[in-house]
Enzyme design. Structure first.
Site, PDB file in Angstrom:
ATOM      1  N   PHE A 125      33.992  59.173  52.717  1.00 34.39           N
ATOM      2  CA  PHE A 125      35.064  58.696  52.111  1.00 34.39           C
ATOM      3  C   PHE A 125      34.912  59.392  50.282  1.00 34.39           C
ATOM      4  CE2 PHE A 125      38.380  56.632  49.447  1.00 34.39           C
ATOM      5  CZ  PHE A 125      39.562  57.207  50.499  1.00 34.39           C
ATOM      6  N   SER A 134      39.172  55.396  38.654  1.00 33.13           N
ATOM      7  CA  SER A 134      40.550  54.570  38.515  1.00 33.13           C
ATOM      8  C   SER A 134      41.465  55.468  38.221  1.00 33.13           C
ATOM      9  CB  SER A 134      40.659  53.567  37.758  1.00 33.13           C
ATOM     10  OG  SER A 134      39.666  53.109  37.534  1.00 33.13           O
ATOM     11  N   TRP A 158      29.470  59.935  43.128  1.00 30.27           N
ATOM     12  CA  TRP A 158      28.971  58.376  43.357  1.00 30.27           C
ATOM     13  C   TRP A 158      30.267  57.851  44.611  1.00 30.27           C
ATOM     14  CZ3 TRP A 158      27.104  57.735  39.102  1.00 30.27           C
ATOM     15  CH2 TRP A 158      27.394  58.068  38.142  1.00 30.27           C
ATOM     16  N   ASP A 239      44.922  50.752  51.495  1.00 32.21           N
ATOM     17  CA  ASP A 239      45.176  49.241  51.864  1.00 32.21           C
ATOM     18  C   ASP A 239      45.278  48.585  52.552  1.00 32.21           C
ATOM     19  OD1 ASP A 239      48.030  49.985  49.586  1.00 32.21           O
ATOM     20  OD2 ASP A 239      49.279  51.159  50.790  1.00 32.21           O
ATOM     21  N   GLN A 278      26.202  15.492  37.486  1.00 32.89           N
ATOM     22  CA  GLN A 278      27.014  15.345  37.640  1.00 32.89           C
ATOM     23  C   GLN A 278      27.269  17.413  36.847  1.00 32.89           C
ATOM     24  OE1 GLN A 278      30.133  14.451  34.613  1.00 32.89           O
ATOM     25  NE2 GLN A 278      30.976  12.828  36.340  1.00 32.89           N
ATOM     26  N   GLU A 363      36.390  51.042  45.102  1.00 28.83           N
ATOM     27  CA  GLU A 363      38.433  51.104  45.729  1.00 28.83           C
ATOM     28  C   GLU A 363      38.904  50.294  44.688  1.00 28.83           C
ATOM     29  OE1 GLU A 363      38.924  50.215  50.016  1.00 28.83           O
ATOM     30  OE2 GLU A 363      36.324  50.383  49.899  1.00 28.83           O
ATOM     31  N   GLY A 364      39.084  50.392  42.772  1.00 26.08           N
ATOM     32  CA  GLY A 364      40.177  50.140  42.093  1.00 26.08           C
ATOM     33  C   GLY A 364      39.833  48.888  41.410  1.00 26.08           C
TER      34      GLY A 364
END
Length: 379
Positions: A125, A134, A158, A239, A278, A363-364
């Site tokens: 892609f 972005s 990238w 999406d 703890q 992807e954002g």
């Protein structure tokens, strides 16, 4: 299936994915060369039928429908728990080929989708550029008219699986100064004259590279969808896949949590097992709570997508944001509980520590997801 539970069939499928991930795929992943496409791994995933799960058509018509978002999430989470390399290979096959499946012609689909499903063709892609990450609508790769087609000039960077993929879904500017409305999508075979690439040295098990387009010719029948509507092609794919990025992160978080629980129960320190401290038990509780919350939000976003609900961008952004940020926290906390042994080269947590960082960017980035969520509040 409800948003919050899996039926018996899907539970059995999830267990099967984890089993073959550990027994069949992890050895192939470990035998691969970091930073290179692992074709034996991809071929085995095709042979096992995992890749065809991306294309749930009949055996004779793999392109007859896209995968449900919930099924993608199930695949990615359970592969990630056992073999992140296999998960990433599956995700990249889907991301690179879905623009063809969703927006391509019958001829384009017949040429590429069965080969991807069989593990015979590697997809990529190609959206990001040096000055358009972005802000994907700012891309500058030029598509100049040339006879009945176009010539592509510029570069992408990238790009996962570059420069080793067999074909690329490429997004280029066909109308200047038109923002997102002037972008077109193309399917470009890797052997096309004028297309070259190089590997980039990255913190990644799979190849990431730069592509250079020197007047690369693309025909009109290689256009995906309509001219100047390529941004829709990209967003339609993103999406669908964005919630499943969250599922990948949840799978890594669960693997780290499982390792931390086992270690804290068996490691002796200060007169008893670590879990009796703890500070450790409360950290484990926090890790478990955040992981489950992320899983539920991912399932909710995926179920909403499958149900055809409107205004999904905010829900998908929430799922990706919470899950990827949670995974970073959980893996880091697991490393802290294990101490120095966690960072020994080749250990599970050392591997997860390297792998978990990237999903907060691709992807954002997390900041983009917050912007999407805030924007949706005022729509």
């Amino acid at each position: 299936m409800s948003t919050f539970s899996l039926d018996d069939e899907r539970r059995e499928f999830a267990a099967w994915v984890r089993e073959i991930g550990a027994r069949r795929l992890r050895p192939l992943a470990e035998a691969g060369t970091p930073g290179a496409v692992n074709r034996p791994l991809i071929k085995e995933m095709g042979r096992l039928g995992l890749l065809s799960r991306l294309f749930p058509g009949s055996c004779d018509d793999l392109a007859s429908g896209q995968a449900a978002s919930t099924d993608l999430c199930l695949l990615r989470e359970n592969l990630a728990r056992e073999c992140t390399e296999a998960e990433t290979a599956l995700a990249l096959q889907g991301l690179g080929s879905y623009p063809v499946l969703q927006s391509g012609s019958d001829e384009q689909v017949r040429r590429w989708i069965p080969a991807v499903a069989a593990g015979d063709a590697v997809a990529a892609f190609a959206l990001t550029e040096p000055e358009a990450g972005s802000d994907a609508a700012a891309l500058e790769l030029a598509a100049e008219p040339d006879g009945d087609g176009w010539r592509l000039s510029g570069e992408k960077v990238w790009i996962s699986n570059a420069p080793e993929a067999d074909f690329y879904t490429v997004f280029a500017r066909t109308t200047a100064a038109a923002g997102a409305r002037g972008v077109s999508a193309f399917v470009v075979p890797a052997d096309r004259a004028g297309l070259s690439g190089e590997h980039l040295e990255m913190l990644s098990e799979h190849p990431i590279g730069r592509l250079t387009f020197d007047g690369v010719a693309v025909r009109r029948d290689e256009l995906l969808g309509e001219p100047d509507r390529g941004f829709r092609v990209a967003m339609r794919t993103l999406d669908l896949f964005r919630p499943s990025v969250g599922a990948f992160a949840v799978g890594m978080a669960q693997a780290a949590l499982d390792a931390a629980v086992e270690h804290a129960g068996s490691r002796q320190a200060f007169g008893g097992p670590l879990r009796d401290l703890q500070s450790v038990s409360h950290t484990l509780a926090e890790m478990a709570m955040r992981t489950e919350a992320a899983r539920l939000l991912v399932h909710s976003a995926a179920a909403a997508y499958d149900a055809g609900e409107q205004r999904l961008a905010g829900r998908a952004a929430m799922a990706k944001l919470l899950a990827t940020e949670t995974a970073q926290y959980v893996v880091d906390a697991a490393v802290q509980i294990h101490g120095a042994r966690a960072l020994r080269k080749g250990s599970l947590l050392e591997h997860l520590y390297r792998e978990v960082r990237a999903p907060r960017i691709y992807e954002g980035a997390s900041e983009v997801q917050r912007t999407i969520i805030a924007r949706e509040l005022y729509r």
